[in-house]
Design a protein around this motif. Sequence first.
Motif, PDB file in Angstrom:
ATOM      1  N   HIS A 131      52.167  41.496  46.467  1.00  0.00           N
ATOM      2  CA  HIS A 131      51.976  42.899  46.149  1.00  0.00           C
ATOM      3  C   HIS A 131      51.844  43.787  47.382  1.00  0.00           C
ATOM      4  O   HIS A 131      52.415  44.890  47.408  1.00  0.00           O
ATOM      5  N   ASP A 188      41.283  45.266  41.842  1.00  0.00           N
ATOM      6  CA  ASP A 188      42.428  44.851  42.650  1.00  0.00           C
ATOM      7  C   ASP A 188      42.188  45.271  44.102  1.00  0.00           C
ATOM      8  O   ASP A 188      42.753  46.244  44.594  1.00  0.00           O
ATOM      9  N   SER A 211      45.283  45.490  46.664  1.00  0.00           N
ATOM     10  CA  SER A 211      46.064  46.723  46.650  1.00  0.00           C
ATOM     11  C   SER A 211      45.264  47.884  47.229  1.00  0.00           C
ATOM     12  O   SER A 211      45.804  48.730  47.954  1.00  0.00           O
ATOM     13  N   TRP A 234      46.404  48.576  34.093  1.00  0.00           N
ATOM     14  CA  TRP A 234      46.647  47.198  33.655  1.00  0.00           C
ATOM     15  C   TRP A 234      47.920  47.223  32.822  1.00  0.00           C
ATOM     16  O   TRP A 234      48.012  47.919  31.818  1.00  0.00           O
ATOM     17  N   PRO A 276      47.449  43.569  36.952  1.00  0.00           N
ATOM     18  CA  PRO A 276      47.070  44.890  37.473  1.00  0.00           C
ATOM     19  C   PRO A 276      48.268  45.581  38.117  1.00  0.00           C
ATOM     20  O   PRO A 276      49.210  44.937  38.566  1.00  0.00           O
ATOM     21  N   ARG A 333      50.533  38.554  37.168  1.00  0.00           N
ATOM     22  CA  ARG A 333      49.667  37.474  37.650  1.00  0.00           C
ATOM     23  C   ARG A 333      49.171  36.570  36.525  1.00  0.00           C
ATOM     24  O   ARG A 333      48.767  35.434  36.772  1.00  0.00           O
TER      25      ARG A 333
END
Length: 389
Positions: A97, A133, A136, A155, A166, A199
């Motif tokens: 990500h 998260d 990120s 989400w 996410p 994920r």
Amino acid sequence: MDTDRTVRVFTDFYRERGHHLITGSTLLPPPGDSVLFTTSGMHPLTPFLEGRPHPRGRRLVNVQRCLRTTDLDEVGDSTHLTVFEMLGSWSLGDYGHPQSLRWGYELLRDGFGIPREQLHVTVFGGDGQVGPDLESLRTWEELGVPVELTREDNWWSNGPVGPCGPDSEIFVWTGGTPPRGTPTTDPRWVEIWNHVVMRYRRHEDGSLQPLRRPGIDTGMGLERLVTVLQGRDSVYDTDLFEPWRRLLPPRWELDEPSLRLVRDHLRSAVVVIGDGVRPSNSGRGYVLRRIVRRLLTTLRRDDPSRTLCDLPVELLQHTLDHFRQSSGTDLVRDVLVEEERRFDGLLERGRRLLSGPRYRGPLSGEDYDYLHDTHGLPRDLVDGLRPEG
């Protein structure tokens, strides 16, 4: 930056970074898929995001035409379309990500010329099952882009079961003033791109199972991006709708929301017909019939004499060319005119029905519902079908 150049900048950026360009040329999903139409760029790629090897490799990019009927009631505002195109990029268990977010930021800043000061992002802040998260969050903070944490808005899932995870949503400021507020507090922040970490797989009991090979799915609405890049107030003011904007208003005097709906539904009908669908009472054909009858209802609301028979060929050709369809304008026109003829037959049957003694007094809400649900008569046209006096 016109639409064609926008597409080239996007696809070239990812191809230079090892992504293979795959086809996204039809609204019809792959054989065996239970849905009627492709609704998102990732939809055809679901099996590969769940772990199946893709024949073109682990880095992919495409432009996918999509159709959604869930937003039909919102068509006519500045952003919603029935048929639209999604710019998408994917990592099938390859990069993570942070790399996706860095490339996304680079493309927006250097490829499309959007200053960092005009950007804001939202990131998943965690819930009872999954924590925030942070990966990120740290990436965006390193890039210097302001971040807002949310719970429900960040989400992504494709339904109650299946791949999920996410996401980071990227917004552009369109307020015409220095940016202020956040995406959840000021609607002038317009979302243009979503980067999802696939994920987990959610099971029917609500539990989450980590995927063996997490993937990245990004999706960006082409029309919404072009609206921002061209500095327009709505998708209908971009080059995508230039001939529609030029040719329809002199022909049909409608208010702006009605004119937008007619543009959208006519354009969408052309694309659906171009992909081989014909009007019917079930399945894909019923979706097409519903779209055409909604536009005819809007068109006839103030003037029953309006017709599709004199629709300019340029509008049909412009749409077929943009979506790279070879159906030909004569075929599309014939399908539309025949469906209009069937609609006229429906209205004539409605006139006969409404001339009966049952409907001589004021109509109740239940009457309108019955006439629509049982006989297919559009509520907006019922009063005009009743005998005067």
